[in-house]
Design a protein around this motif. Structure first.
Motif, PDB file in Angstrom:
ATOM      1  N   VAL A  55      -1.913 -15.179   1.884  1.00 18.34           N
ATOM      2  CA  VAL A  55      -0.821 -14.649   2.519  1.00 18.34           C
ATOM      3  C   VAL A  55      -0.381 -13.778   1.212  1.00 18.34           C
ATOM      4  N   LEU A 115      -0.202  -9.723   1.122  1.00 18.55           N
ATOM      5  CA  LEU A 115       1.321  -8.909   0.780  1.00 18.55           C
ATOM      6  C   LEU A 115       0.848  -7.945  -0.265  1.00 18.55           C
ATOM      7  N   ALA A 138      -1.119  -4.795   0.455  1.00 19.88           N
ATOM      8  CA  ALA A 138      -0.388  -4.273   1.287  1.00 19.88           C
ATOM      9  C   ALA A 138       0.664  -3.177   0.631  1.00 19.88           C
ATOM     10  N   LEU A 139       0.999  -3.733  -0.356  1.00 17.27           N
ATOM     11  CA  LEU A 139       1.978  -2.962  -1.346  1.00 17.27           C
ATOM     12  C   LEU A 139       1.400  -1.895  -2.164  1.00 17.27           C
TER      13      LEU A 139
END
Lengths: 294, 47
Positions: free
Chosen positions: A49, A53, A56-57
């Protein structure tokens, strides 16, 4: 024949013990096979996870927040994935594979763990290095005018990919675990010798590939601010992703080896049981030794 | 910019597909291990 009868007796005893255990297990709930505890699985999921994240950032910052470069313009945006992929492949995946292989080859530390870790690391590293080449080509097309050129850095990177693909082929070449591990370990160490060549090719030879932005010989990073922060984030993000993939790939290796062994035991047991019902052990025709008369 | 977008899309798509492949392979092998475990009455794992 006596030894076969005693073997059949032993097998019958084992079968009774298995039936007894099966009765006990039928009353228990089916659980995830050990040794991967629920706590460990939670950690692995958390790493996955966190990787998603972070990536994605990194994509958001890389594509829409960071400014274009003074020289490269918007082409600098590939900097937020390409170097991270390359660094993780070369200095994490393949380095880990080489280290694990060396530890396996050294008798004092030889353990199946290192062989499996090397295999898992190489396969994941291959994905990363292939993407390094692809993203590099896409960057090179608008900058150099070509997707590919036979300069030192690109050629040695392509060679590295081929060498580790050879590692994967060698692992499939034999079913004997010891022989497989030995051949793979030697291949990994030989292939890893290409990594310093890639690192220093930009310094030793005249290459099209640009020199290090961060780890250059003068140790003065040529990037800062939001761009530097996004670059640093990209390394962390792809490293987390690699760790998650490595753990899962390692578990697959454990499961594959365990199942191969278990299936072999079942096959042997069935064969012996067959021999018991027919009264004698019959060899396949090509293995029978002709008995001479007299 | 099309080269940039292509690079991001290809990289993310390949990594996503590889990740999914790993999860599916692991799930299948774990299921097979659990089946063998039930048949044999003991764990097959050797880690």
């Amino acid at each position: 024949m006596c030894s076969l009868e005693s073997l059949l007796e032993v097998m019958a005893t084992i079968d009774k013990a298995i039936d007894k255990r099966r009765t006990v297990m039928a009353a228990e709930p089916v659980t995830r096979p050990a040794p991967w505890s629920a706590r460990r699985n939670r950690w692995v999921r958390a790493i996955g996870v966190a990787a998603i994240l972070a990536i994605a950032l990194d994509v958001y910052l890389g594509l829409w927040v960071t400014p274009p470069d003074k020289v490269q313009g918007n082409l600098v945006r590939l900097l937020y994935i390409h170097p991270a992929l390359a660094t993780v492949a070369l200095y994490v995946a393949f380095a880990l594979a080489a280290l694990s292989s060396a530890l396996w080859l050294w008798r004092r530390t030889r353990a199946p763990f290192f062989d499996r870790l090397a295999a898992a690391s190489v396969e994941t590293g291959i994905v990363f290095i292939a993407l390094t080449i692809v993203t590099g080509s896409l960057w090179g097309r608008p900058v150099w005018g070509v997707y590919w050129t036979w300069d030192a850095t690109l050629t040695s990177t392509a060679l590295l990919l081929l060498l580790f693909l050879g590692y994967v082929a060698i692992r499939k070449s034999t079913a004997d675990p010891q022989r497989r591990a030995r051949r793979s370990a030697i291949t990994a160490l030989v292939a890893f010798m290409d990594v310093p060549l890639i690192q220093f090719s930009v310094l030793w030879w005249k290459t099209l590939h640009q020199k290090s932005t961060v780890l250059n010989p003068s140790l003065t990073p040529k990037i800062g601010g939001i761009m530097g922060a996004t670059l640093a984030l990209s390394f962390v993000a792809f490293l987390l992703l690699f760790v998650w993939m490595l753990i899962n790939r390692y578990r697959i290796e454990v499961l594959k080896e365990s199942l191969e062994g278990a299936e072999m035991e079942v096959a042997i047991r069935e064969r012996v049981a067959e021999a018991g019902t027919s009264g004698h052990l019959e060899l396949p025709a090509d293995l029978r030794v002709p008995v001479s008369g007299g | 910019m099309k080269y940039i977008y292509a690079g991001y899309i290809i990289a993310l798509a390949v990594l996503f597909l590889y990740g999914v492949t790993l999860m599916v392979r692991r799930a299948r092998l774990e299921k097979a291990a659990r089946t063998l475990e039930m048949e044999n009455g003991r764990s097959v794992l050797r880690d």
